[in-house]
Design a protein around this motif. Structure first.
Motif, PDB file in Angstrom:
ATOM      1  N   LEU A 134       3.250 114.859  12.717  1.00 21.35           N
ATOM      2  CA  LEU A 134       2.845 114.905  14.680  1.00 21.35           C
ATOM      3  C   LEU A 134       3.910 114.026  15.497  1.00 21.35           C
ATOM      4  CD1 LEU A 134       2.069 116.663  16.975  1.00 21.35           C
ATOM      5  CD2 LEU A 134       0.088 115.378  16.505  1.00 21.35           C
ATOM      6  N   LEU A 135       3.759 112.799  15.498  1.00 17.40           N
ATOM      7  CA  LEU A 135       4.190 111.756  15.567  1.00 17.40           C
ATOM      8  C   LEU A 135       5.321 111.411  16.009  1.00 17.40           C
ATOM      9  CD1 LEU A 135       0.667 108.823  16.298  1.00 17.40           C
ATOM     10  CD2 LEU A 135       1.862 111.457  18.278  1.00 17.40           C
ATOM     11  N   ASP A 136       5.705 111.551  14.237  1.00 19.89           N
ATOM     12  CA  ASP A 136       7.067 111.305  14.125  1.00 19.89           C
ATOM     13  C   ASP A 136       8.178 112.808  14.839  1.00 19.89           C
ATOM     14  OD1 ASP A 136       9.251 109.613  12.513  1.00 19.89           O
ATOM     15  OD2 ASP A 136       8.965 112.145  11.121  1.00 19.89           O
ATOM     16  N   VAL A 137       7.853 113.695  14.713  1.00 20.36           N
ATOM     17  CA  VAL A 137       8.341 114.408  15.213  1.00 20.36           C
ATOM     18  C   VAL A 137       8.387 114.625  16.852  1.00 20.36           C
ATOM     19  CG1 VAL A 137       8.399 117.291  15.842  1.00 20.36           C
ATOM     20  CG2 VAL A 137       8.299 116.348  13.534  1.00 20.36           C
ATOM     21  N   ALA A 138       7.420 114.006  17.523  1.00 25.95           N
ATOM     22  CA  ALA A 138       7.039 114.121  18.825  1.00 25.95           C
ATOM     23  C   ALA A 138       8.016 113.342  19.557  1.00 25.95           C
ATOM     24  CB  ALA A 138       5.595 114.122  19.271  1.00 25.95           C
ATOM     25  N   PHE A 139       7.841 112.434  18.581  1.00 33.11           N
ATOM     26  CA  PHE A 139       8.826 110.981  18.983  1.00 33.11           C
ATOM     27  C   PHE A 139      10.354 110.319  19.292  1.00 33.11           C
ATOM     28  CE2 PHE A 139       4.312 109.925  20.726  1.00 33.11           C
ATOM     29  CZ  PHE A 139       3.701 109.208  21.496  1.00 33.11           C
ATOM     30  N   TYR A 140      11.265 109.750  19.527  1.00 30.36           N
ATOM     31  CA  TYR A 140      12.404 109.332  19.346  1.00 30.36           C
ATOM     32  C   TYR A 140      12.395 108.261  18.494  1.00 30.36           C
ATOM     33  CZ  TYR A 140      17.363 108.034  19.990  1.00 30.36           C
ATOM     34  OH  TYR A 140      18.600 107.473  19.374  1.00 30.36           O
ATOM     35  N   LYS A 141      12.500 108.041  17.343  1.00 35.21           N
ATOM     36  CA  LYS A 141      12.578 106.523  17.129  1.00 35.21           C
ATOM     37  C   LYS A 141      11.376 105.823  16.711  1.00 35.21           C
ATOM     38  CE  LYS A 141      17.011 105.943  16.965  1.00 35.21           C
ATOM     39  NZ  LYS A 141      18.543 104.356  17.300  1.00 35.21           N
ATOM     40  N   LEU A 142      10.256 106.771  16.137  1.00 34.86           N
ATOM     41  CA  LEU A 142       8.799 106.299  16.191  1.00 34.86           C
ATOM     42  C   LEU A 142       8.699 104.413  15.784  1.00 34.86           C
ATOM     43  CD1 LEU A 142       5.906 107.231  17.451  1.00 34.86           C
ATOM     44  CD2 LEU A 142       5.805 107.888  14.574  1.00 34.86           C
ATOM     45  N   PRO A 143       8.272 103.825  16.305  1.00 30.25           N
ATOM     46  CA  PRO A 143       8.159 102.780  16.056  1.00 30.25           C
ATOM     47  C   PRO A 143       6.365 102.747  14.418  1.00 30.25           C
ATOM     48  CG  PRO A 143       6.659 102.880  17.830  1.00 30.25           C
ATOM     49  CD  PRO A 143       7.556 104.010  17.802  1.00 30.25           C
ATOM     50  N   CYS A 172       6.828 123.172   9.133  1.00 27.58           N
ATOM     51  CA  CYS A 172       5.540 123.421   8.951  1.00 27.58           C
ATOM     52  C   CYS A 172       5.481 124.992   8.948  1.00 27.58           C
ATOM     53  CB  CYS A 172       4.550 123.136  10.499  1.00 27.58           C
ATOM     54  SG  CYS A 172       4.018 121.102   9.980  1.00 27.58           S
ATOM     55  N   PRO A 173       4.225 125.629   8.280  1.00 30.78           N
ATOM     56  CA  PRO A 173       4.183 126.473   8.216  1.00 30.78           C
ATOM     57  C   PRO A 173       3.598 127.229   9.575  1.00 30.78           C
ATOM     58  CG  PRO A 173       2.278 125.703   7.114  1.00 30.78           C
ATOM     59  CD  PRO A 173       3.175 124.769   7.471  1.00 30.78           C
ATOM     60  N   SER A 174       3.459 126.630  10.927  1.00 30.36           N
ATOM     61  CA  SER A 174       2.038 126.934  11.783  1.00 30.36           C
ATOM     62  C   SER A 174       1.895 125.892  12.663  1.00 30.36           C
ATOM     63  CB  SER A 174       0.500 127.944  11.346  1.00 30.36           C
ATOM     64  OG  SER A 174      -0.177 126.823  11.044  1.00 30.36           O
ATOM     65  N   TRP A 175       2.113 126.631  14.154  1.00 30.24           N
ATOM     66  CA  TRP A 175       1.675 125.392  14.530  1.00 30.24           C
ATOM     67  C   TRP A 175       0.197 124.999  14.814  1.00 30.24           C
ATOM     68  CZ3 TRP A 175       5.286 124.335  16.605  1.00 30.24           C
ATOM     69  CH2 TRP A 175       6.868 124.824  17.406  1.00 30.24           C
ATOM     70  N   PRO A 176      -0.973 126.170  14.409  1.00 32.78           N
ATOM     71  CA  PRO A 176      -1.778 124.934  14.278  1.00 32.78           C
ATOM     72  C   PRO A 176      -1.757 123.681  13.054  1.00 32.78           C
ATOM     73  CG  PRO A 176      -2.942 127.262  14.551  1.00 32.78           C
ATOM     74  CD  PRO A 176      -1.145 126.524  13.685  1.00 32.78           C
ATOM     75  N   GLN A 177      -1.323 124.155  11.697  1.00 38.63           N
ATOM     76  CA  GLN A 177      -1.485 123.237  10.707  1.00 38.63           C
ATOM     77  C   GLN A 177      -0.428 121.723  11.947  1.00 38.63           C
ATOM     78  OE1 GLN A 177       0.058 124.138   7.416  1.00 38.63           O
ATOM     79  NE2 GLN A 177       0.890 122.394   6.451  1.00 38.63           N
ATOM     80  N   TYR A 178       0.464 121.815  12.292  1.00 41.67           N
ATOM     81  CA  TYR A 178       1.324 120.807  13.175  1.00 41.67           C
ATOM     82  C   TYR A 178       0.523 120.077  14.824  1.00 41.67           C
ATOM     83  CZ  TYR A 178       4.629 118.525  15.905  1.00 41.67           C
ATOM     84  OH  TYR A 178       5.462 117.502  17.026  1.00 41.67           O
ATOM     85  N   LEU A 179      -0.097 120.887  15.186  1.00 35.21           N
ATOM     86  CA  LEU A 179      -0.532 120.756  16.500  1.00 35.21           C
ATOM     87  C   LEU A 179      -2.040 120.297  16.752  1.00 35.21           C
ATOM     88  CD1 LEU A 179       1.166 123.190  18.843  1.00 35.21           C
ATOM     89  CD2 LEU A 179       1.448 120.750  18.713  1.00 35.21           C
ATOM     90  N   ILE A 180      -3.017 120.951  15.286  1.00 35.06           N
ATOM     91  CA  ILE A 180      -3.938 120.236  14.828  1.00 35.06           C
ATOM     92  C   ILE A 180      -4.542 119.337  13.765  1.00 35.06           C
ATOM     93  CG2 ILE A 180      -7.017 121.492  16.018  1.00 35.06           C
ATOM     94  CD1 ILE A 180      -5.604 123.695  15.972  1.00 35.06           C
ATOM     95  N   PRO A 181      -3.845 118.397  13.236  1.00 27.39           N
ATOM     96  CA  PRO A 181      -3.720 117.796  12.529  1.00 27.39           C
ATOM     97  C   PRO A 181      -5.823 117.520  11.758  1.00 27.39           C
ATOM     98  CG  PRO A 181      -3.059 116.614  14.284  1.00 27.39           C
ATOM     99  CD  PRO A 181      -2.923 117.635  14.184  1.00 27.39           C
ATOM    100  N   GLU A 182      -5.297 118.193  10.209  1.00 27.39           N
ATOM    101  CA  GLU A 182      -6.360 117.078   9.852  1.00 27.39           C
ATOM    102  C   GLU A 182      -7.172 116.260   9.605  1.00 27.39           C
ATOM    103  OE1 GLU A 182      -7.197 120.651   7.218  1.00 27.39           O
ATOM    104  OE2 GLU A 182      -7.652 121.925   9.055  1.00 27.39           O
TER     105      GLU A 182
END
Length: 281
Positions: free
Chosen positions: A184-193, A166-176
């Motif tokens: 966001l969830l795919d990166v945050a979770f281990y093996k996102l269902p 991602c180019p910036s934290w806002p783009q990742y953490l404050i999705p539009e």
């Protein structure tokens, strides 16, 4: 169609009350208030060790820590605040720094009668937790920090964003967009269902539509120039719990954090890597 999170939250709040928790909004000063989930029985809670859970940037306090609250509320006096611009926590001040978040958390806890506590901080919550430990050592007795850093420096930012693409934290953490929530969830979770598309849409509407400007400002105030960062002195016991596959703050950052804390000779520090931790920043 009714938003699924708007249906789930009243159910969750009802279950929390059955578990001995109540919601309280604590006025810190005129124009600034912090939303807490706190023990219902104040008299009994004063006899138990206090544990304070600090959430990450991606969600509010009780959605992040609901399962830990149910597991621990019987044995501990559990406190779960929302940071400013999450839930019903709000300020009319222009301050956006982690130090101001830490100040509001500490003042809120004191007003609730908490004199000493263990902090549990996830990601952004860990950064605020470190600041609380630095500023209020008599309040913070020990800490459990998971998937976090002491300060979000320019070099940590560069490396972390490169790993997640991602180019910036806002783009990742404050999705539009819905796709942004998926990332966001795919990166945050281990093996996102698998999650149906309407759930992602509901998450976007419920969690990322309010206070977007203020959250951008929180992120802007979070980044520290490398040359301006100096590890503070800590006296607390610190336990680091890390996701073994975390790519936002990886194992290298965990080991770097140990080195920083070791420079505080009065601290005890422990590190454990776990395979399945989520990192809901």
């Amino acid at each position: 169609m009714v938003n699924t999170l708007s249906l789930y939250k009243p159910l969750l709040h009802g279950l929390l009350k059955l578990a001995g928790m109540n919601r309280r909004v604590v006025e810190i000063e005129s124009g600034t208030a912090i939303n807490f989930w706190v023990p219902s029985d104040e008299t009994t809670s004063k006899k138990k060790p206090a544990v304070v859970f600090l959430h990450g940037f991606g969600s509010d306090g009780i959605l992040t820590w609901q399962f830990q609250v149910f597991a621990l509320a019987n044995k501990y006096a559990v406190y779960v605040p929302d940071f400013l611009f999450y839930g019903d926590s709000i300020t009319d001040k222009s301050e956006r720094s982690p130090a101001f978040q830490a100040e509001c958390m500490a003042k809120g806890l004191w007003k609730l009668g908490v004199e000493k506590c263990t902090l549990v901080g996830l990601s952004y919550g860990g950064m605020v937790g470190f600041k609380m430990a630095e500023m209020y050592p008599n309040l913070v007795d020990s800490m459990v920090i998971t998937c976090s850093v002491m300060a979000l420096t320019e070099s940590i930012t560069r490396d972390g964003l490169q790993r997640i693409g991602c180019p910036s934290w806002p783009q990742y953490l404050i999705p539009e967009t819905v796709e942004g929530v998926k990332t966001l969830l795919d990166v945050a979770f281990y093996k996102l269902p698998w999650i149906p598309n309407f759930i992602y849409k509901d998450i976007l509407e419920d969690m990322y539509s309010d206070h977007r400007k203020e959250r951008h400002e929180l992120l802007e105030d979070l980044i520290v120039k490398d040359k301006n960062f100096t590890a503070p002195h800590f006296t607390q016991r610190i336990h680091l719990l890390w996701g073994g596959d975390d790519i936002i703050f990886d194992k290298t950052e965990a080991r770097n954090l140990i080195e920083y804390v070791h420079s505080s000779i009065d601290s005890s520090i422990y590190l454990a890597f776990e395979k399945h931790l989520l990192h809901f920043t």
